[in-house]
Motif scaffolding. Structure first.
Motif, short mmCIF file in Angstrom:
data_model
loop_
_atom_site.label_atom_id
_atom_site.label_comp_id
_atom_site.label_asym_id
_atom_site.label_seq_id
_atom_site.Cartn_x
_atom_site.Cartn_y
_atom_site.Cartn_z
N PRO A 63 51.41 -15.12 -51.56
CA PRO A 63 53.40 -15.65 -50.89
C PRO A 63 53.73 -15.95 -51.90
N THR A 64 55.19 -15.30 -53.15
CA THR A 64 56.16 -15.90 -54.14
C THR A 64 56.76 -16.79 -52.76
N PRO A 65 57.38 -17.98 -54.43
CA PRO A 65 58.00 -18.99 -53.25
C PRO A 65 59.37 -18.76 -52.58
N ASP A 66 59.88 -17.62 -52.33
CA ASP A 66 61.09 -16.94 -51.63
C ASP A 66 60.26 -16.96 -50.01
N GLU A 67 58.82 -15.92 -50.47
CA GLU A 67 58.33 -15.92 -49.04
C GLU A 67 57.64 -17.14 -48.08
N LEU A 68 57.53 -18.17 -48.89
CA LEU A 68 56.77 -19.65 -48.65
C LEU A 68 57.90 -19.57 -47.78
N GLU A 69 59.28 -20.11 -48.45
CA GLU A 69 60.75 -20.71 -48.19
C GLU A 69 60.76 -19.82 -46.93
N LEU A 70 61.27 -18.22 -46.54
CA LEU A 70 60.92 -17.91 -45.67
C LEU A 70 60.20 -18.08 -44.17
N ALA A 71 58.67 -18.70 -44.85
CA ALA A 71 57.57 -18.75 -43.83
C ALA A 71 57.52 -20.02 -43.36
N SER A 72 57.98 -21.06 -43.79
CA SER A 72 58.79 -22.27 -43.79
C SER A 72 59.95 -22.10 -42.68
N ARG A 73 60.56 -21.78 -43.30
CA ARG A 73 61.69 -21.31 -41.73
C ARG A 73 61.60 -20.99 -40.49
N ILE A 74 60.38 -19.68 -40.56
CA ILE A 74 60.03 -18.97 -39.47
C ILE A 74 59.06 -20.44 -38.67
N GLU A 75 58.18 -20.80 -39.16
CA GLU A 75 57.02 -22.18 -38.67
C GLU A 75 58.24 -23.28 -38.30
N GLU A 76 59.09 -23.34 -38.31
CA GLU A 76 60.39 -24.19 -38.81
C GLU A 76 60.65 -23.75 -36.64
N ALA A 77 61.53 -22.60 -36.83
CA ALA A 77 62.31 -21.96 -35.89
C ALA A 77 61.18 -22.36 -34.54
N ALA A 78 59.92 -21.99 -34.63
CA ALA A 78 58.79 -21.70 -33.66
C ALA A 78 58.28 -23.01 -33.24
N VAL A 79 58.33 -23.67 -33.60
CA VAL A 79 58.31 -25.08 -33.25
C VAL A 79 59.72 -25.29 -32.49
N ARG A 80 60.68 -25.05 -32.67
CA ARG A 80 61.78 -25.20 -32.06
C ARG A 80 61.79 -24.90 -30.97
N ALA A 81 61.34 -23.85 -31.40
CA ALA A 81 61.19 -22.68 -30.21
C ALA A 81 59.94 -23.05 -28.61
N GLY A 82 59.33 -23.10 -29.32
CA GLY A 82 58.03 -23.89 -28.31
C GLY A 82 57.09 -23.00 -28.76
N VAL A 83 56.99 -22.02 -29.50
CA VAL A 83 55.99 -20.52 -29.19
C VAL A 83 55.37 -20.94 -30.19
N GLU A 84 54.04 -20.23 -30.43
CA GLU A 84 52.40 -20.35 -31.40
C GLU A 84 52.94 -19.26 -32.15
N GLY A 110 49.74 -19.13 -41.12
CA GLY A 110 49.20 -17.41 -41.68
C GLY A 110 50.00 -16.49 -41.09
N GLU A 111 50.58 -16.31 -39.20
CA GLU A 111 51.37 -15.28 -39.24
C GLU A 111 52.59 -14.97 -39.35
N SER A 112 53.19 -16.62 -39.68
CA SER A 112 54.72 -16.88 -40.93
C SER A 112 54.24 -16.27 -41.79
N GLN A 113 53.58 -16.70 -42.22
CA GLN A 113 53.43 -15.86 -44.10
C GLN A 113 53.26 -14.57 -43.96
N LEU A 114 52.64 -14.02 -43.16
CA LEU A 114 52.97 -12.50 -42.92
C LEU A 114 53.61 -11.62 -42.66
N CYS A 115 54.61 -12.68 -41.84
CA CYS A 115 55.85 -11.89 -41.42
C CYS A 115 56.81 -12.79 -42.98
#
Length: 165
Positions: free
Chosen positions: A22-43, A47-52
């Protein structure tokens, strides 16, 4: 169950695979996806957030994953992470891929391969009735489609539209 054969096949696969870094931009987006998932209480793990993120930012591609919880999780957080809408109809679950392979090479051939390693994936082992002494070949695809349809309830926009790839 045949460890030597599995190792040889895996090594052969690795020799032909392309590693995704993953590029830095992809890692930043993956981090935002993971944070949203934690806030929403979903799994939805890293690895999956990076693929997305890679699939979103690198353009039109299908994302194939065996993690049905991650697919459902991505569906839930796409309202928070708008970039995920780029994956609408582009995420394929393992059962859709196996259904497509079954159509191409035959369900009996696929069953033989799956049942040779029944512990590799529980859902596939169930669909192909690996523990049965008298399996019903006509129900193999029904089982796969049942899993896909159940997931479609949880991921109606992101999941690939057809029951098989």
């Amino acid at each position: 169950m045949d460890r030597d054969s599995a190792i040889r096949r895996f090594e052969s696969f690795l020799a032909s695979a392309v590693e995704l870094e993953p590029t830095p931009d992809e890692l930043e987006l993956a981090s935002r996806i993971e944070e949203a998932a934690v806030r929403a209480g979903v799994e939805l793990d890293s690895g999956e957030s990076q693929l997305c993120a890679i699939a979103v930012l690198r353009g039109p591609m299908i994302l194939l994953t065996g993690d049905k919880r991650a697919i459902a999780g991505a569906e839930k957080v796409q309202g928070t992470v708008n970039e995920l809408s780029a994956l609408q109809g582009k995420i394929v679950c393992l059962e859709q891929a196996i259904a497509g392979v079954s159509e191409r090479i035959g369900v009996e051939e696929v069953r033989a391969r799956i049942c040779a390693e029944p512990n590799a994936d529980k859902a596939l082992s169930i669909c192909f009735q690996c523990s049965s002494t008298s399996p019903r070949a006509d129900s193999f695809m029904e089982g796969l489609v049942s899993y896909v349809q159940d997931l479609r309830i949880k991921a109606s926009t992101l999941l690939y539209a057809e029951d098989q790839l």
